[in-house]
Design an enzyme around this catalytic site. Structure first.
Site, short mmCIF file in Angstrom:
data_model
loop_
_atom_site.label_atom_id
_atom_site.label_comp_id
_atom_site.label_asym_id
_atom_site.label_seq_id
_atom_site.Cartn_x
_atom_site.Cartn_y
_atom_site.Cartn_z
N LYS A 1 -6.86 -56.68 9.40
CA LYS A 1 -8.05 -57.27 7.91
C LYS A 1 -9.14 -58.21 8.91
O LYS A 1 -8.54 -59.53 9.21
CB LYS A 1 -7.67 -57.24 6.81
CG LYS A 1 -8.81 -57.03 5.91
CD LYS A 1 -8.40 -56.65 4.37
CE LYS A 1 -9.55 -56.57 3.21
NZ LYS A 1 -8.87 -56.67 2.60
N LYS B 1 -5.22 -61.57 8.47
CA LYS B 1 -6.32 -61.49 7.23
C LYS B 1 -7.14 -62.43 7.77
O LYS B 1 -7.13 -63.66 6.53
CB LYS B 1 -5.43 -61.24 6.15
CG LYS B 1 -6.88 -60.88 5.17
CD LYS B 1 -6.22 -60.57 3.36
CE LYS B 1 -7.30 -60.49 2.42
NZ LYS B 1 -7.01 -60.10 1.47
#
Length: 327
Positions: A251, A198
């Site tokens: 992400k 992320k």
């Protein structure tokens, strides 16, 4: 004389049915996870559109039930929940309260649709008064003291009936802490979908409006990944797998397809990609201005995730795509 022995790729493109016959990647309802924002409120009719995410809402429990019901009718298989509590504090206590808004929503959804896969975002940022994903000391998010609270959150979510817990905080060691806590509490079969890779991305802006989770000071660059790095992503993925992650997530999605491909090539575990709020909002804005064909662009983007190696896709377009697939 034109030679006739060259490659004729067009032979397999002559009709829609022929193209479908040889198609390498398909989007199905089984691939998609719909994010929902559920707000703690006494107003059962509460349904507040998120200004930076047209078509997305903060929902009361009753309105969430209606939205999910419509989506289930269209083939929804899975969703992920983000909570907006009525009150926040420095340690995000509503995140791990058995009466917290996400726990209430999980119980409601599982009671109504037992076969629906309900994932819970396991983080503190939506619940803390300072908007960060962990405990803050001297304006710094401290790692190890945060782990216990994340573990408590995951257990509370599993106890409410969550099928999957999804830690998104990016604290070091959180997967190990959560796995140990789940196992100790008897939830050995509850999978962890880790936001393993992320990045500290500028594409999260609309989400912070939706979840009311903007940091009150500083940013999240000391714990989320630095966007220029790719080798580091492999280290993060290895660490989470060794600590007990069952699914790895990348992400954001589209700007990090190269990272998604690397994760797919290096690991045989299921891989998820999150088409984040900024990606959603840009497509929506362009479509509303008449610059692009929204449905075509959305399907093309989702196929890109599949082509890059994603098994699961978290996208705010899920409800729309389900209607497209049904049609």
């Amino acid at each position: 004389m034109i030679p006739t022995d060259f490659f004729r790729g067009r032979r397999l493109r002559n009709s829609l049915t022929l193209r479908q016959l040889v198609r390498e990647n398909e989007i199905t309802a089984n691939d998609l996870i719909m994010p929902y924002f559920v707000a703690e409120t006494d107003d059962v009719s509460f349904m507040k559109e998120i200004s930076s995410m047209p078509g997305q809402y903060q929902l009361s429990l009753e309105q969430l039930k209606k939205k999910v019901g419509e989506a289930v009718e269209n083939g929804l298989k899975s969703c992920i929940l983000f909570g907006i509590p009525a009150e926040k504090d420095a340690v995000g206590s509503q995140a791990y309260d058995d009466a917290g808004i996400v726990q209430k929503a999980i119980r409601m959804l599982k009671d109504t649709w037992p076969e629906l896969v309900v994932c819970a975002d396991t983080c503190l940022c939506e619940y803390t008064s300072h908007g960060h994903c962990g405990i803050v000391k001297n304006d710094y998010v401290v790692n190890d003291p945060t782990l216990n609270l994340l573990a408590k959150t995951a257990v509370a979510q599993a106890r409410a009936g969550a099928d999957i817990v999804a830690p998104s905080d990016m604290m070091d060691g959180r997967v190990a802490a959560i796995r140990a806590a789940l196992d100790d509490a008897g939830f050995i079969n509850t999978p962890i979908m880790s936001y393993a890779v992320k990045y500290a991305s500028s594409f999260y802006g609309p989400f912070r409006e939706a979840a009311e989770s903007s940091p009150q000071f500083g940013d999240r660059k000391t714990y989320q990944m630095d966007p220029p790095n790719s080798r580091e992503a492999m280290r993060e993925a290895v660490a989470d797998l060794e600590e007990g992650a069952d699914i790895l997530m990348v992400k954001p999605g589209m700007p990090y397809l190269d990272i998604l491909r690397q994760v797919r090539d290096n690991f045989d575990t299921p891989v998820a990609a999150y088409q984040v709020s900024g990606e959603y909002s840009m497509i929506k804005a362009a479509a509303q201005n008449g610059w692009i064909d929204e449905e075509g662009v959305v399907m093309e983007a989702l196929v890109a995730f599949k082509r890059a190696g994603a098994d699961l896709i978290l996208t705010y377009f899920t409800e729309d795509v389900l209607k497209t697939l049904k049609r």
